[in-house]
Write a protein that holds these residues in place. Structure first.
Motif: not given
Length: 269
Positions: A67-68, A71-72, A74-75, A139, A143, A146, A150
């Protein structure tokens, strides 16, 4: 390495003295791993890594790391594009701030996240009002992972974007392709090896995250207790289990590193 010189070839090699410190450096990195192998209780290795708490922690680590990493992606992809191709004042400062988690102690990152998303944090109070509680939840694990992962994706992808051939993008734009189309059909395929490497590295970093996780998410079994946290707790009560789980995490990390190297080789062919 051989270079032509006049009518013959001159072999360019390393200075002889370089091999000794190189060997010492390799030994410094490898001996601790060998020590773990020497301490493994091989007779009980499988039961130790397949206990219920170990399986739950490993499964949670894999889920949150996946999941993280999402997120990485996506951003991180837009962020790397802006840093590599954007032109604006403060870009160097932005790059430095984006890379800051690479050098921050993870526990400091956890405290920063806690004061951002905690109940009394910068955003946490507003989130509580609408019924979202992030700190000390799964969650929060995502976070935290991530946050520390990132920069690995951004660094890898930005480097690929800087060396990618812009002439192909220029040709596509000349033929009428819109920027989004150029990005999707030309740019991303060109930097795919770097993107894959960055993604794998981000996943590996997330899988091994400890400091930010325990500070921001705590250690609740089945909720926030990932494999690194399980190893830390087992070290106090069952050292054999801690060593066995450490080897498991090392093997997973080694496979990830090898997969990354394979992708780089494939991208160079």
């Amino acid at each position: 390495m051989t270079r032509a010189r006049g009518g013959g070839a001159v072999r360019v090699g390393l200075p002889t003295w370089a091999y000794l410190p190189a060997a010492l450096g390799a030994a410094f990195l490898l001996l601790p791993l060998v020590s773990i192998l020497a301490e493994i209780d091989w007779a009980n290795f499988v039961p130790l890594i397949t206990s219920e708490s170990s399986r739950v922690a490993l499964l949670l680590s894999l889920k949150t790391a996946t999941a993280s990493t999402a997120v990485c992606l996506l951003l991180g992809i837009p962020l790397a594009l802006v840093l590599a191709r954007g032109s604006f004042r403060g870009r160097s400062l932005l790059r430095a701030l984006v890379l800051l988690p690479l050098v921050l102690p993870p526990v400091v990152g956890g405290i920063a996240l806690l004061y951002t998303f905690g109940r009394q944090g910068l955003l946490g109070h507003q989130l509580e009002v609408i019924g979202l509680r992030i700190a000390f939840s799964t969650t929060a694990v995502v976070l935290a992972q991530a946050f520390v992962s990132l920069p690995f994706l951004v660094v890898s992808l930005e480097g690929s974007l800087r060396v990618a051939g812009r002439e192909f993008e220029a040709v596509a734009a000349t033929l009428g392709a819109r920027p989004t189309t150029v990005l999707r059909r030309v740019t991303l395929p060109l930097v795919l090896p770097g993107l894959v490497s960055g993604t794998v590295l981000a996943f590996a970093r997330a899988l091994g995250e400890f400091g930010a996780t325990i500070t921001f998410a705590g250690s609740l079994q089945g909720v926030t207790r990932t494999l690194p946290l399980e190893i830390y707790l087992q070290r106090e009560t069952d050292p054999d289990a801690a060593v066995a789980l450490s080897l498991l995490l090392i093997v997973v990390a080694a496979l990830i590193v090898l997969a990354t190297r394979g992708r780089r080789i494939a991208g160079a062919l």
